[in-house]
Design a protein around this motif. Structure first.
Motif, PDB file in Angstrom:
ATOM      1  N   HIS A 180       8.332  -9.786  -5.480  1.00 25.75           N
ATOM      2  CA  HIS A 180       9.723  -9.499  -5.845  1.00 25.75           C
ATOM      3  C   HIS A 180       9.823  -9.043  -7.294  1.00 25.75           C
ATOM      4  O   HIS A 180      10.537  -8.081  -7.618  1.00 25.75           O
ATOM      5  CB  HIS A 180      10.565 -10.757  -5.608  1.00 25.75           C
ATOM      6  N   ASN A 181       9.097  -9.711  -8.187  1.00 26.94           N
ATOM      7  CA  ASN A 181       9.123  -9.332  -9.610  1.00 26.94           C
ATOM      8  C   ASN A 181       8.520  -7.952  -9.831  1.00 26.94           C
ATOM      9  O   ASN A 181       8.998  -7.174 -10.664  1.00 26.94           O
ATOM     10  CB  ASN A 181       8.369 -10.365 -10.446  1.00 26.94           C
ATOM     11  N   LEU A 182       7.447  -7.637  -9.093  1.00 28.27           N
ATOM     12  CA  LEU A 182       6.849  -6.310  -9.208  1.00 28.27           C
ATOM     13  C   LEU A 182       7.849  -5.236  -8.790  1.00 28.27           C
ATOM     14  O   LEU A 182       8.011  -4.213  -9.472  1.00 28.27           O
ATOM     15  CB  LEU A 182       5.594  -6.205  -8.346  1.00 28.27           C
ATOM     16  N   VAL A 183       8.528  -5.472  -7.691  1.00 27.08           N
ATOM     17  CA  VAL A 183       9.477  -4.489  -7.169  1.00 27.08           C
ATOM     18  C   VAL A 183      10.609  -4.250  -8.165  1.00 27.08           C
ATOM     19  O   VAL A 183      10.934  -3.102  -8.493  1.00 27.08           O
ATOM     20  CB  VAL A 183      10.036  -4.943  -5.807  1.00 27.08           C
ATOM     21  N   ARG A 184      11.207  -5.312  -8.671  1.00 25.16           N
ATOM     22  CA  ARG A 184      12.335  -5.121  -9.589  1.00 25.16           C
ATOM     23  C   ARG A 184      11.863  -4.598 -10.955  1.00 25.16           C
ATOM     24  O   ARG A 184      12.582  -3.858 -11.622  1.00 25.16           O
ATOM     25  CB  ARG A 184      13.160  -6.393  -9.730  1.00 25.16           C
ATOM     26  N   GLY A 185      10.626  -4.919 -11.326  1.00 24.69           N
ATOM     27  CA  GLY A 185      10.095  -4.425 -12.588  1.00 24.69           C
ATOM     28  C   GLY A 185       9.749  -2.956 -12.566  1.00 24.69           C
ATOM     29  O   GLY A 185       9.552  -2.347 -13.625  1.00 24.69           O
ATOM     30  N   LEU A 186       9.667  -2.363 -11.372  1.00 34.56           N
ATOM     31  CA  LEU A 186       9.341  -0.937 -11.248  1.00 34.56           C
ATOM     32  C   LEU A 186      10.506  -0.123 -10.691  1.00 34.56           C
ATOM     33  O   LEU A 186      10.342   1.045 -10.353  1.00 34.56           O
ATOM     34  CB  LEU A 186       8.113  -0.769 -10.342  1.00 34.56           C
ATOM     35  N   ASN A 187      11.666  -0.736 -10.597  1.00 35.45           N
ATOM     36  CA  ASN A 187      12.869  -0.077 -10.092  1.00 35.45           C
ATOM     37  C   ASN A 187      13.716   0.391 -11.275  1.00 35.45           C
ATOM     38  O   ASN A 187      14.071  -0.396 -12.143  1.00 35.45           O
ATOM     39  CB  ASN A 187      13.673  -1.054  -9.241  1.00 35.45           C
ATOM     40  N   PRO A 188      14.058   1.674 -11.378  1.00 31.51           N
ATOM     41  CA  PRO A 188      13.936   2.715 -10.360  1.00 31.51           C
ATOM     42  C   PRO A 188      12.664   3.552 -10.455  1.00 31.51           C
ATOM     43  O   PRO A 188      12.383   4.329  -9.552  1.00 31.51           O
ATOM     44  CB  PRO A 188      15.146   3.599 -10.652  1.00 31.51           C
ATOM     45  N   TYR A 189      11.950   3.432 -11.579  1.00 30.67           N
ATOM     46  CA  TYR A 189      10.791   4.302 -11.758  1.00 30.67           C
ATOM     47  C   TYR A 189       9.665   3.515 -12.394  1.00 30.67           C
ATOM     48  O   TYR A 189       9.913   2.707 -13.277  1.00 30.67           O
ATOM     49  CB  TYR A 189      11.154   5.504 -12.643  1.00 30.67           C
ATOM     50  N   PRO A 190       8.429   3.709 -11.949  1.00 29.75           N
ATOM     51  CA  PRO A 190       7.954   4.663 -10.938  1.00 29.75           C
ATOM     52  C   PRO A 190       8.071   4.146  -9.512  1.00 29.75           C
ATOM     53  O   PRO A 190       7.751   4.842  -8.575  1.00 29.75           O
ATOM     54  CB  PRO A 190       6.493   4.854 -11.308  1.00 29.75           C
ATOM     55  N   SER A 191       8.501   2.916  -9.344  1.00 30.74           N
ATOM     56  CA  SER A 191       8.703   2.203  -8.082  1.00 30.74           C
ATOM     57  C   SER A 191       7.412   1.576  -7.563  1.00 30.74           C
ATOM     58  O   SER A 191       6.321   2.151  -7.679  1.00 30.74           O
ATOM     59  CB  SER A 191       9.318   3.091  -6.989  1.00 30.74           C
ATOM     60  N   ALA A 192       7.550   0.370  -7.008  1.00 36.46           N
ATOM     61  CA  ALA A 192       6.438  -0.270  -6.311  1.00 36.46           C
ATOM     62  C   ALA A 192       6.225   0.475  -5.000  1.00 36.46           C
ATOM     63  O   ALA A 192       7.154   1.052  -4.436  1.00 36.46           O
ATOM     64  CB  ALA A 192       6.768  -1.737  -6.053  1.00 36.46           C
ATOM     65  N   TRP A 193       4.997   0.452  -4.486  1.00 32.15           N
ATOM     66  CA  TRP A 193       4.742   1.183  -3.254  1.00 32.15           C
ATOM     67  C   TRP A 193       3.744   0.433  -2.369  1.00 32.15           C
ATOM     68  O   TRP A 193       3.005  -0.430  -2.825  1.00 32.15           O
ATOM     69  CB  TRP A 193       4.227   2.585  -3.545  1.00 32.15           C
ATOM     70  N   THR A 194       3.772   0.787  -1.102  1.00 36.29           N
ATOM     71  CA  THR A 194       2.854   0.223  -0.129  1.00 36.29           C
ATOM     72  C   THR A 194       2.651   1.255   0.972  1.00 36.29           C
ATOM     73  O   THR A 194       3.125   2.387   0.865  1.00 36.29           O
ATOM     74  CB  THR A 194       3.418  -1.096   0.433  1.00 36.29           C
ATOM     75  N   THR A 195       1.943   0.900   2.017  1.00 36.67           N
ATOM     76  CA  THR A 195       1.803   1.785   3.179  1.00 36.67           C
ATOM     77  C   THR A 195       2.170   1.034   4.441  1.00 36.67           C
ATOM     78  O   THR A 195       1.892  -0.175   4.575  1.00 36.67           O
ATOM     79  CB  THR A 195       0.369   2.340   3.315  1.00 36.67           C
ATOM     80  N   TRP A 196       2.822   1.722   5.351  1.00 36.49           N
ATOM     81  CA  TRP A 196       3.132   1.187   6.669  1.00 36.49           C
ATOM     82  C   TRP A 196       2.384   1.996   7.719  1.00 36.49           C
ATOM     83  O   TRP A 196       2.107   3.184   7.527  1.00 36.49           O
ATOM     84  CB  TRP A 196       4.629   1.293   6.964  1.00 36.49           C
ATOM     85  N   LYS A 197       2.093   1.357   8.828  1.00 41.12           N
ATOM     86  CA  LYS A 197       1.465   2.033   9.961  1.00 41.12           C
ATOM     87  C   LYS A 197       2.374   1.870  11.177  1.00 41.12           C
ATOM     88  O   LYS A 197       2.837   0.773  11.469  1.00 41.12           O
ATOM     89  CB  LYS A 197       0.090   1.439  10.237  1.00 41.12           C
ATOM     90  N   ASN A 198       2.604   3.004  11.888  1.00 45.32           N
ATOM     91  CA  ASN A 198       3.472   2.901  13.062  1.00 45.32           C
ATOM     92  C   ASN A 198       2.663   2.697  14.334  1.00 45.32           C
ATOM     93  O   ASN A 198       1.426   2.645  14.313  1.00 45.32           O
ATOM     94  CB  ASN A 198       4.388   4.134  13.176  1.00 45.32           C
ATOM     95  N   SER A 199       3.360   2.574  15.430  1.00 43.51           N
ATOM     96  CA  SER A 199       2.706   2.269  16.712  1.00 43.51           C
ATOM     97  C   SER A 199       1.802   3.407  17.190  1.00 43.51           C
ATOM     98  O   SER A 199       0.960   3.207  18.062  1.00 43.51           O
ATOM     99  CB  SER A 199       3.770   1.977  17.779  1.00 43.51           C
ATOM    100  N   LYS A 200       1.938   4.591  16.585  1.00 46.72           N
ATOM    101  CA  LYS A 200       1.064   5.714  16.925  1.00 46.72           C
ATOM    102  C   LYS A 200      -0.194   5.751  16.061  1.00 46.72           C
ATOM    103  O   LYS A 200      -1.038   6.634  16.224  1.00 46.72           O
ATOM    104  CB  LYS A 200       1.825   7.039  16.754  1.00 46.72           C
ATOM    105  N   GLY A 201      -0.296   4.789  15.138  1.00 47.73           N
ATOM    106  CA  GLY A 201      -1.452   4.748  14.251  1.00 47.73           C
ATOM    107  C   GLY A 201      -1.303   5.599  13.013  1.00 47.73           C
ATOM    108  O   GLY A 201      -2.243   5.735  12.225  1.00 47.73           O
ATOM    109  N   GLU A 202      -0.116   6.164  12.807  1.00 48.00           N
ATOM    110  CA  GLU A 202       0.135   6.997  11.632  1.00 48.00           C
ATOM    111  C   GLU A 202       0.529   6.115  10.444  1.00 48.00           C
ATOM    112  O   GLU A 202       1.258   5.139  10.609  1.00 48.00           O
ATOM    113  CB  GLU A 202       1.267   7.986  11.919  1.00 48.00           C
ATOM    114  N   THR A 203       0.053   6.474   9.265  1.00 53.23           N
ATOM    115  CA  THR A 203       0.412   5.711   8.064  1.00 53.23           C
ATOM    116  C   THR A 203       1.361   6.514   7.191  1.00 53.23           C
ATOM    117  O   THR A 203       1.297   7.746   7.145  1.00 53.23           O
ATOM    118  CB  THR A 203      -0.832   5.329   7.241  1.00 53.23           C
TER     119      THR A 203
END
Length: 318
Positions: free
Chosen positions: A226-249
């Motif tokens: 939570h602290n990372l997210v608010r500390g990087l809002n609005p720039y450069p922003s915290a980031w991650t990756t999601w994968k969908n049911s088709k295997g796409e990230t």
């Protein structure tokens, strides 16, 4: 009475807030130094810095050197006959520049020096979960952020305050601090304190933010994330990756989270109600309040859930 001839050096919107305070105080802005105009955006249109725009709007002479050691630039700078230089969010100055004014060159830094020397003090104070930070004015010397401190102002940090929100508060408070510092210099009442005398102060770094140090580590506890997210809002922003049911990230920028009362298991599974999206982290569950999948616009969870299902997506830890 403050009759100082002031030359201001800066670039971004934050610097303009300080300029506005100097102008509102009726002080003498003899000149402004900022970056050269450059092409930006898809159309590569010529972009002027916010500080350049302020200078033009207020009919203040402006210098835009490509190189700060350029003899022609230094001659033009000397011709402004400044008593003091004020530096806010600009480049590191060479000795032959910051030594020009008789009353010195000082910088406004967004931390309580010697803590958080470096490029991103606002961000790191929030990322580290600090409940207090502040502002410092100090005389520039040969190293980065190491000069003698003139004034400091302590500021609380809200529990859920973002870097952008703290930035805006600091811009207002920083303007007043700079004006007070200029008045001190004008009245010869400055008593600068070497940073070596701040023996009880932490001395944490505030390095630049890159892709590597802005990625969310989902093995961390919910408060750290939570602290990372608010500390990087609005720039450069915290980031991650999601994968969908088709295997796409997909890369996902996360702008706002909220810590839930419900204890998390750390499974990293996504779940939702009709209006809220959650991730099961260590410590407590996190609500993903505002985020942006690559190639899409920024959405809140309610907007995203109107066309997507949490069951189709999972956090990728690859």
């Amino acid at each position: 009475m403050n009759n100082l001839r002031i030359v201001f050096m800066g670039t971004p919107h934050f610097s303009v807030g300080i300029l506005e305070a100097i102008r509102s105080a009726g002080l003498n802005l003899a000149g402004i130094v900022t970056v050269a105009d450059k092409p930006a955006g898809r159309g590569q249109l010529i972009h002027e810095s916010p500080v350049k725009q302020f200078a033009v709007q207020n009919n203040i002479p402006v210098l835009q050197p490509l190189k700060l050691k350029d003899p022609d630039f230094i001659l033009k700078l000397e011709a402004l006959k400044a008593d003091v230089f004020v530096v806010v969010a600009f480049r590191m100055l060479p000795t032959e520049v910051w030594k020009i004014p008789a009353k010195g060159t000082f910088n406004l830094h967004a931390s309580l020096l010697p803590d958080y020397r470096g490029a991103a003090p606002i961000n790191w104070a929030i990322i580290n979960g600090d409940s207090e930070t502040g502002l410092s004015t100090f005389f520039i010397d040969e190293e980065i952020d190491t000069g003698n401190v003139i004034r400091q102002l302590r500021m609380p940090v809200g529990e859920n305050e973002s870097a952008g929100e703290l930035h805006d508060r600091m811009m207002i408070e920083g303007g007043q601090l700079v004006v007070e510092t200029l008045n001190d210099i004008a009245s010869d009442s400055v008593q600068p304190v070497p940073q070596t005398e701040f023996t009880d102060s932490p001395k944490r770094p505030a390095p630049k933010l890159f892709k590597e140090n802005t990625q969310i580590d989902w093995s961390a506890d919910s408060k750290t994330i939570h602290n990372l997210v608010r500390g990087l809002n609005p720039y450069p922003s915290a980031w991650t990756t999601w994968k969908n049911s088709k295997g796409e990230t997909r890369n996902v920028k996360v702008f706002r989270t909220a810590i839930c009362d419900e204890t998390g298991s750390g499974s990293l599974s996504l779940s939702s109600t009709k209006t809220q999206l959650f991730i099961d982290t260590n410590g407590h569950k996190l609500e993903l309040v505002e985020f942006q999948l690559e190639g899409k616009k920024k959405l809140n969870s309610y907007e995203w859930l109107a066309g997507n299902s949490a069951a189709d997506w999972a956090v990728s830890t690859d």
